[in-house]
Write an enzyme that holds these catalytic residues in place. Structure first.
Site, PDB file in Angstrom:
ATOM      1  N   GLU A 231       0.855  -1.191   0.000  1.00 38.94           N
ATOM      2  CA  GLU A 231       0.000   0.000   0.000  1.00 38.94           C
ATOM      3  C   GLU A 231       0.889   1.237   0.000  1.00 38.94           C
ATOM      4  O   GLU A 231       1.779   1.372   0.844  1.00 38.94           O
ATOM      5  CB  GLU A 231      -0.919  -0.015   1.222  1.00 38.94           C
ATOM      6  CG  GLU A 231      -1.665   1.281   1.482  1.00 38.94           C
ATOM      7  CD  GLU A 231      -2.509   1.736   0.308  1.00 38.94           C
ATOM      8  OE1 GLU A 231      -2.336   2.909  -0.103  1.00 38.94           O
ATOM      9  OE2 GLU A 231      -3.324   0.926  -0.188  1.00 38.94           O
TER      10      GLU A 231
ATOM     11  N   ASP B 279       5.330   1.570  -3.309  1.00 38.92           N
ATOM     12  CA  ASP B 279       4.727   1.515  -4.640  1.00 38.92           C
ATOM     13  C   ASP B 279       4.640   0.056  -5.086  1.00 38.92           C
ATOM     14  O   ASP B 279       5.650  -0.652  -5.126  1.00 38.92           O
ATOM     15  CB  ASP B 279       5.590   2.329  -5.609  1.00 38.92           C
ATOM     16  CG  ASP B 279       5.038   2.325  -7.012  1.00 38.92           C
ATOM     17  OD1 ASP B 279       5.250   1.321  -7.728  1.00 38.92           O
ATOM     18  OD2 ASP B 279       4.396   3.315  -7.403  1.00 38.92           O
ATOM     19  N   GLY B 280       3.437  -0.386  -5.425  1.00 33.15           N
ATOM     20  CA  GLY B 280       3.233  -1.787  -5.780  1.00 33.15           C
ATOM     21  C   GLY B 280       4.031  -2.225  -6.994  1.00 33.15           C
ATOM     22  O   GLY B 280       4.570  -3.343  -7.038  1.00 33.15           O
TER      23      GLY B 280
ATOM     24  N   ASP C 224      -5.732  -3.806  -6.943  1.00 28.77           N
ATOM     25  CA  ASP C 224      -6.889  -2.935  -6.697  1.00 28.77           C
ATOM     26  C   ASP C 224      -6.379  -1.622  -6.123  1.00 28.77           C
ATOM     27  O   ASP C 224      -6.489  -1.363  -4.926  1.00 28.77           O
ATOM     28  CB  ASP C 224      -7.863  -3.618  -5.734  1.00 28.77           C
ATOM     29  CG  ASP C 224      -9.120  -2.795  -5.494  1.00 28.77           C
ATOM     30  OD1 ASP C 224      -9.410  -1.897  -6.308  1.00 28.77           O
ATOM     31  OD2 ASP C 224      -9.806  -3.046  -4.481  1.00 28.77           O
TER      32      ASP C 224
ATOM     33  N   ASP D 177      -6.285   6.173  -7.090  1.00 23.35           N
ATOM     34  CA  ASP D 177      -6.152   7.400  -6.309  1.00 23.35           C
ATOM     35  C   ASP D 177      -7.525   8.035  -6.104  1.00 23.35           C
ATOM     36  O   ASP D 177      -8.563   7.444  -6.440  1.00 23.35           O
ATOM     37  CB  ASP D 177      -5.166   8.376  -6.979  1.00 23.35           C
ATOM     38  CG  ASP D 177      -5.649   8.891  -8.343  1.00 23.35           C
ATOM     39  OD1 ASP D 177      -6.844   8.720  -8.680  1.00 23.35           O
ATOM     40  OD2 ASP D 177      -4.824   9.478  -9.064  1.00 23.35           O
TER      41      ASP D 177
END
Length: 251
Positions: free
Chosen positions: A86, A114-115, A132, A135
């Site tokens: 997350e 950051d994924g 999923d 913003d």
């Protein structure tokens, strides 16, 4: 820059917002472990698609929101190790304070970051990757790009599955699907949009997935009996949309 986080409650449902009307997650206060939003239930259709992903051992979730999927998997997949990435620390804090996110470092790893970067720098593979992340303006950013989907595929286990939440009513929906299709050599299936506008797309690595709607319904009945998740309405919508030719779901 941090987002504005709002917590609202109405009719027994607590919702998470990023300073707008857009719902980032929801929890029915009386049933905190259940999946409240339809699109989160549909993402769990991945549990029906393969025997290998019926009981995934390693799961990556990109985007925490109200922790609905995280809590559901934590409760109902006791053998699974979960990693959640997350980008916004405030979301993690809100999930712990307001949405009963469990703390269990042995089974549940929370990463602030950051994924896309996390996955690009990882040497792990996962049986199930759930994407999923949006913003406050409902934009997925780098999480909806061809390079990202290519990295996801590279980090799936031999028979791994990706499920991604897209906006089916947006102008960019077809472009999103095309990017996934390109990354997965055409092996993508998009479910019809929920009433909320969310549309779930599934993509797969490994052996082809080919399962009849009848078999899917049988598996859904077992799942409903075992953990209370009813995916039969999802399968009915899939049939009505005539997405699966000849009554076969193929990815």
């Amino acid at each position: 820059m941090s987002v504005s986080i709002d917590i609202r409650e109405e009719s027994g449902v607590r919702t998470l917002h990023f300073g707008s009307e857009w719902i980032q997650g929801a929890m029915r206060i009386a049933r905190p472990w259940n999946l409240e939003l339809d699109y989160t239930k549909e993402m769990m259709t991945s549990l029906l698609l393969r025997e290998e992903t019926r009981f995934p051992r390693k799961v990556l979730l990109i985007g925490l929101g109200a922790a609905s999927l995280t809590k559901f998997l934590y409760r109902n997949q006791p053998l699974a190790n979960l990693t959640v990435v997350e980008i916004e620390p405030g979301v993690v804090a809100a999930a712990r304070q307001f949405f009963k996110l469990p703390e269990d470092p042995k089974r549940l790893k929370i990463v602030i970051g950051d994924g896309a970067e996390f996955l690009a720098n990882s040497d792990q593979t996962y049986d199930l990757i759930l994407v999923d992340g949006f913003d406050a303006n409902a934009r997925a950013g780098v999480l909806d790009t061809l390079p990202f989907y290519q990295v996801v595929r590279a980090h799936l286990s031999e028979d791994g599955i990706m499920a991604v939440n897209l906006l089916g009513h947006s102008r960019g929906f077809k472009d999103s699907l095309e990017r996934i299709r390109s990354a997965f050599d055409g092996r993508v299936l998009a479910f019809p949009s929920c009433d909320s506008g969310n549309a779930i797309a599934f993509a797969a690595a490994g052996d082809p997935i080919c399962i009849s709607m009848d078999d899917l319904k049988d598996q859904a009945l077992i799942l409903k009996k075992e953990i209370g998740l009813n995916l039969l309405p999802t399968l009915t919508r899939l049939e009505q949309a005539k997405t699966c030719k000849g009554g076969m779901l193929e990815i």
